[in-house]
Scaffold this active site. Structure first.
Site, short mmCIF file in Angstrom:
data_model
loop_
_atom_site.label_atom_id
_atom_site.label_comp_id
_atom_site.label_asym_id
_atom_site.label_seq_id
_atom_site.Cartn_x
_atom_site.Cartn_y
_atom_site.Cartn_z
N ALA A 147 9.45 -11.17 21.14
CA ALA A 147 9.43 -12.15 20.05
C ALA A 147 9.48 -11.52 18.67
O ALA A 147 9.90 -12.15 17.70
CB ALA A 147 8.19 -13.04 20.16
N ARG A 194 10.58 -2.36 11.10
CA ARG A 194 10.87 -0.95 10.81
C ARG A 194 12.31 -0.56 11.12
O ARG A 194 12.77 0.52 10.71
CB ARG A 194 9.90 -0.05 11.58
CG ARG A 194 8.50 -0.03 10.97
CD ARG A 194 7.71 1.16 11.47
NE ARG A 194 7.21 0.94 12.81
CZ ARG A 194 6.73 1.91 13.59
NH1 ARG A 194 6.73 3.16 13.17
NH2 ARG A 194 6.27 1.62 14.80
N ASN A 229 64.87 3.28 27.14
CA ASN A 229 64.53 4.35 26.22
C ASN A 229 64.54 3.79 24.81
O ASN A 229 65.56 3.28 24.34
CB ASN A 229 65.50 5.53 26.33
CG ASN A 229 65.04 6.72 25.51
OD1 ASN A 229 64.28 7.57 25.98
ND2 ASN A 229 65.50 6.79 24.27
#
Length: 449
Positions: free
Chosen positions: A11, A16, A377
């Protein structure tokens, strides 16, 4: 183990981390850290409750793939004990062990949790505390035991004297409880402390009067909680090492594991060789005998046998069939499909295009919204001009088509089998099979019979 109720506390915001995103949703190796906890929990039991609070809708959405996951809401974050109180209705109707985990401990292994639960059951304990030994236990609650090794107290850092601070066995905050004792203890839990919060370790005082409390020890690496960006980086390094070790054990060669970044949910067959500084994201499948050179980035892609991905190439949500060479410095954007025995060369970009078997786009070309047939090609500097400023249009090349260098193909346009363009041509109209066109705009030069 199936009768275990697992409660995961998730929760808190995690201030930080200094982020607008709740801590438990920060990703490690491609998935939110709480997913690691959930994945290990579900190896033990399908009875899982997640306590959420901050950004609850976001958390629910992120965890929507866990169909049997129950959520309870903690409006105010008033401590770990208060968080567990929110799941009380699940505890009261449960008969087996109750395991308390945290959404920010992504390194835990289910083997450790199973050992904790088994010991709890074996000794019919009321509470089993998961502990660990740290060289530097600063900041953790210390485990106090008597002369017989029985747990008698948990002393928090701020309450510890110098002698207690020397103890290096710490409380991880992870517990297994008898459900009836936990429910009763929560009823008696108070917030008579300086923070005015309800702390889960305080239930020990109530439980030890009714039943014994024991400990089980865990590896210190596993109990690392992520509280800061530094913690996040440390956990990511450990998880990346685990992932890389798993692939090497399965027969994959990583030339420098320290600089190889492979996310969770990547499948790699044996005898694949991966060079340094390669990033492989979740959802990628790599088959046998593939070589991936340095500085490549691969995401949600499928690479078949004997493919070589050369230095600096980027492959996003694409598929490559066997025996094909990619790069160096090729860029395959989403919805690109390359056939077998193809060559996609240096500084080629493809987007939402398919290239069939044995065709070549050797270098310095852009291919967007195109279908290229077999054995074609594409000359250097070719541009598939797919955008008119409003809409995207498709270019279709048949088999054995030859595109001269610096040709621009202005979509929508189709070149049928064995068509050819001269160097520098701008093709604005369809070209029939066996025809050669050249010029600006391109006109018919010759049609082979």
């Amino acid at each position: 183990m199936e009768d275990t109720l697992i409660i995961i506390l998730a929760a808190g915001m995690g201030t930080r981390m200094n982020s607008d995103k709740i801590k438990v949703l920060h990703k490690i190796a491609g998935k939110p850290m709480i997913n690691y906890v959930l994945d290990e929990a579900y190896k033990i039991s399908n009875k899982v409750v997640c306590v959420i609070g901050h950004q609850s809708d976001r958390v629910k959405k992120e965890l929507s793939s866990y169909k049997k996951l129950n959520f309870v809401y903690q409006k105010d974050q008033l401590g770990t004990g208060h968080a567990v109180m929110q799941a009380k209705k699940y505890i009261e109707k449960h008969n087996g062990p109750v395991l308390i985990l945290y959404g920010d401990t992504p390194l835990l292994r289910n083997e450790t949790l199973e050992s904790l639960i088994n010991k709890h059951i074996k000794y019919s304990a009321g509470m089993t505390v998961l502990t660990s030994y740290l060289e530097n236990p600063t900041g953790y609650g210390r485990i106090i035991k008597d002369e017989e090794g029985q747990l008698i107290d948990i002393v928090e850092e701020q309450d510890a004297d110098l002698q207690i601070k020397r103890i290096n066995e710490i409380n991880t905050g992870l517990y297994c409880f008898s459900p009836n004792l936990l429910a009763d203890a929560l009823e008696n839990l108070d917030n008579d402390n300086n923070q005015g919060e309800y702390y889960l370790p305080d239930v020990m005082e109530h439980i030890k009067n009714s039943n014994k409390i024991i400990t089980e020890s865990a590896n210190s690496e596993e109990i690392l909680g992520v509280n800061t960006r530094e913690d996040l980086a440390a956990a990511a390094g450990i998880i990346r090492q685990r992932i890389n070790n798993k692939h090497m054990e399965n027969g994959v060669t990583l030339l420098d594991p320290e600089s190889t970044y492979i996310e969770e949910n990547v499948e790699i067959d044996k005898d694949v060789v991966i060079y340094p500084n390669t990033h492989i994201k979740s959802g990628t499948v790599i088959k046998k005998d593939v070589i991936i050179e340095s500085n490549c980035f691969i995401e949600k892609s499928s690479i078949s046998n004997h493919v070589k991905v050369k230095h600096g190439s980027v492959i996003l949500e694409s598929s490559i069939d066997k025996n094909t060479n990619i790069g160096p410095y090729a860029y395959l954007r989403p919805q690109t499909k390359i056939g077998s025995d193809c060559r996609i060369g240096n500084f080629v970009e493809l987007k939402k295009s398919s290239v069939d078997d044995e065709s070549k786009v050797p270098h310095l070309s852009y291919v967007g919204n195109a279908t290229i047939g077999k054995k074609c090609n594409i000359g250097a500097g070719t541009i598939f001009a797919n955008y008119d400023g409003v809409n995207k249009h498709e270019t279709v090349l048949g088999d054995n088509v030859f595109i001269g260098s610096n040709t621009t193909l202005v979509a929508p346009v189709k070149l049928e089998d064995r068509a050819k363009t001269g160097a520098g041509s701008v093709v604005t109209r369809n070209v029939e099979s066996d025809s050669i066109v050249l010029g600006v705009p391109a006109r018919l030069y010759k049609k082979d019979s």
